[in-house]
Enzyme design. Structure first.
Site, PDB file in Angstrom:
ATOM      1  N   ASP A 117       9.146   2.202   0.918  1.00  0.00           N
ATOM      2  CA  ASP A 117       7.875   3.258   1.785  1.00  0.00           C
ATOM      3  C   ASP A 117       8.149   2.826   3.112  1.00  0.00           C
ATOM      4  O   ASP A 117       7.832   1.427   3.512  1.00  0.00           O
ATOM      5  CB  ASP A 117       6.775   2.479   1.155  1.00  0.00           C
ATOM      6  CG  ASP A 117       5.321   3.134   1.536  1.00  0.00           C
ATOM      7  OD1 ASP A 117       5.997   4.363   2.756  1.00  0.00           O
ATOM      8  OD2 ASP A 117       4.439   3.357   0.872  1.00  0.00           O
ATOM      9  N   PHE A 174       0.979  -1.233   0.201  1.00  0.00           N
ATOM     10  CA  PHE A 174      -0.054  -0.076   0.140  1.00  0.00           C
ATOM     11  C   PHE A 174       0.617   1.470  -0.275  1.00  0.00           C
ATOM     12  O   PHE A 174       1.695   1.494   0.721  1.00  0.00           O
ATOM     13  CB  PHE A 174      -0.991  -0.092   0.913  1.00  0.00           C
ATOM     14  CG  PHE A 174      -2.034   1.232   1.259  1.00  0.00           C
ATOM     15  CD1 PHE A 174      -3.026   1.460   0.389  1.00  0.00           C
ATOM     16  CD2 PHE A 174      -1.162   1.875   2.262  1.00  0.00           C
ATOM     17  CE1 PHE A 174      -3.702   2.421   0.673  1.00  0.00           C
ATOM     18  CE2 PHE A 174      -2.278   3.339   2.076  1.00  0.00           C
ATOM     19  CZ  PHE A 174      -3.890   3.115   1.314  1.00  0.00           C
ATOM     20  N   LYS A 227       3.067   9.316   7.827  1.00  0.00           N
ATOM     21  CA  LYS A 227       2.740   9.255   8.814  1.00  0.00           C
ATOM     22  C   LYS A 227       3.155   9.725  10.457  1.00  0.00           C
ATOM     23  O   LYS A 227       3.003  10.579  10.918  1.00  0.00           O
ATOM     24  CB  LYS A 227       1.815   7.693   9.800  1.00  0.00           C
ATOM     25  CG  LYS A 227       1.499   7.168   8.350  1.00  0.00           C
ATOM     26  CD  LYS A 227       0.909   6.186   8.538  1.00  0.00           C
ATOM     27  CE  LYS A 227      -0.324   5.684   8.103  1.00  0.00           C
ATOM     28  NZ  LYS A 227      -0.173   4.844   6.658  1.00  0.00           N
TER      29      LYS A 227
HETATM   30  C1  PLP Z   1      -0.308   4.591   5.354  1.00  0.00           C
HETATM   31  C2  PLP Z   1       0.952   4.767   3.907  1.00  0.00           C
HETATM   32  C3  PLP Z   1       0.680   5.683   2.902  1.00  0.00           C
HETATM   33  C4  PLP Z   1      -0.159   6.438   2.360  1.00  0.00           C
HETATM   34  O1  PLP Z   1       0.058   7.718   3.335  1.00  0.00           O
HETATM   35  P1  PLP Z   1      -0.876   8.828   3.367  1.00  0.00           P
HETATM   36  O2  PLP Z   1      -0.831  10.115   4.264  1.00  0.00           O
HETATM   37  O3  PLP Z   1      -2.049   8.607   3.719  1.00  0.00           O
HETATM   38  O4  PLP Z   1      -1.174   9.162   1.768  1.00  0.00           O
HETATM   39  C5  PLP Z   1       1.987   5.051   1.776  1.00  0.00           C
HETATM   40  N1  PLP Z   1       2.643   4.351   2.546  1.00  0.00           N
HETATM   41  C6  PLP Z   1       2.522   3.277   3.918  1.00  0.00           C
HETATM   42  C7  PLP Z   1       2.890   2.305   3.454  1.00  0.00           C
HETATM   43  C8  PLP Z   1       0.842   3.187   4.578  1.00  0.00           C
HETATM   44  O5  PLP Z   1       1.174   2.854   5.371  1.00  0.00           O
END
Ligand code: PLP
Length: 391
Positions: free
Chosen positions: A215, A130, A244
């Site tokens: 990520d 994600f 985050k």
């Molecule tokens: C939450 C998340 C995102 C997206 O972050 P947003 O601030 O909602 O755009 C991208 N990558 C990972 C691994 C995430 O957990």
């Protein structure tokens, strides 16, 4: 008019919180909840942390926003500290995880294209991953439920099985620019990559001239017991997305890069009006003050050990409700045998917030600042909930 004034894109729980303190939240009607979701891994220092509150109030009195037409002292300070404490040499500030990933993807394409490889644009991604909800990041994540109705899917992403190095290697073509992976898949169900796999991706990227993008939007900022999850693996990526936890609850993201990877990100190539504004930087610098304080991360690791020991006992005791505990540090998944959303609802009814994830997992993402009292309270609630569900 039938539609709510707030666009109904979320299935929300009917709770309104008014204030928080540490790991505890209070609703407008006075009910207290133990927050082991942290707003999806965001409030790393809990709610209303005195140092963060003071830093933001102080900045609010002075200056909110100037744009990136000018130097921003807080950006330079935060960037210097992140550079000093990571693989990175440079970084771009933005407002969210998806934007941080967009910057990483753009940086990877430009790295090749600015050197004349105009046809290099494809990115290998992992199934179950994600990366956000923008057009590019839903294509990168590749999940049907996120893509449905938003066709055409942006071209350029080749998805392979998470953890399978052979598949990743087989997906490489002359057009491949980069490979993206979460060191621990978050939304996918708290699935840690093994270290050999991550090292294998590093070697593969080097062999084929690809950029390796981590990520760490969810794993970053102490969540796994180290400042960044890549530190567990004895290797470094070329690019890394953070968001985050970075602002402790204030919206901020960052795309960290080596000098080599960011070499062609010259003036005018990328931008953001709000990115790294003084308020966001004050919040993020205050988070860093706490995380970088001597002994803080050792404390997180010790907290995680205590919580894990109790969770392992809990899973064993309630083996008709839970299958296993997995994850790293304070990024924890309880794989459920019952439907995870039913378990989340029962735990909520007993006074604790958790977050569902893929693969029938209940996520525990507590503030990094929890102590024995919160651990015991969480275990008591999980124990009671599991007993009620089993009967
Ligand atoms: C939450 C998340 C995102 C997206 O972050 P947003 O601030 O909602 O755009 C991208 N990558 C990972 C691994 C995430 O957990």
């Amino acid at each position: 008019m039938n539609i709510s004034a707030v666009m109904p894109t979320y299935g929300r729980t009917d709770l309104v919180f008014e204030r928080g303190e540490g790991a505890w939240l209070t609703t407008t009607d006075g009910r207290r909840f133990l927050d082991f979701g942290s707003g999806i891994a965001v409030t790393v220092l809990g709610h209303a942390h005195p140092h963060l509150v003071a830093a933001l109030k102080d900045q609010a009195d002075k200056l909110w926003h100037t744009s990136n037409l000018y130097r921003i002292a807080g950006q330079e300070k935060l960037a210097d500290r992140l550079v000093a404490n990571s693989f990175a040499d440079t970084m771009f500030f933005c407002n969210s995880g998806a934007e941080a990933m967009e910057c990483a993807l753009k940086t990877a394409r430009r790295f090749h294209q600015a050197q004349g490889a105009k046809d290099k644009y494809r990115v290998i991604t992992a199934r179950g991953g994600f990366h956000g909800r923008t057009m590019a990041t839903i294509a990168a994540g590749g999940q049907e439920k996120h893509l449905d109705g938003f066709a055409p899917k942006m071209d350029g992403f080749d998805q392979v099985a998470f953890g399978n190095l052979n598949e990743a290697r087989a997906a490489i073509t002359p057009q491949t620019a980069a490979v993206v992976v979460e060191p621990v898949q978050g939304e996918g169900g708290i699935v840690p990559a093994d270290i050999e796999y991550l090292k294998g991706l590093r070697a593969m990227a080097d062999e084929f001239g690809l950029l390796l993008i981590f990520d760490e939007v969810q794993t970053g900022l102490g969540r796994t017991g180290k400042l960044f999850a890549y530190e567990w693996s004895d290797m470094t990526p070329d690019l890394m997305a953070l968001a985050k936890g970075l602002g402790g609850g204030f919206p901020v993201g960052a795309c960290l890069a080596t000098e080599r990877a960011a070499k062609f990100m010259t003036p005018g190539t990328h931008g953001s009006t709000f990115g790294g504004n003084p308020l966001a930087m004050a919040a993020a610098n205050a988070v860093m003050d706490v995380l970088l304080a001597p002994g803080f991360m050792d404390g997180v690791a010790a907290t995680a050990d205590k919580l894990w020991a109790k969770l392992e006992a809990l899973v064993e005791k309630h083996d008709t409700v839970f299958e296993c505990v997995r994850g790293k540090g304070l990024m924890i998944g309880l794989k459920c045998k019952l439907t995870n959303t039913d378990v989340v609802a029962k735990v909520l009814a007993n006074g604790m917030l958790t977050v569902p994830a893929g693969d029938n997992v209940l996520r525990l993402l507590p503030p990094l600042t929890i102590g024995d009292a919160e651990i015991d309270a969480a275990i008591t609630i999980l124990d009671k909930s599991a007993a009620e569900l089993a009967s």
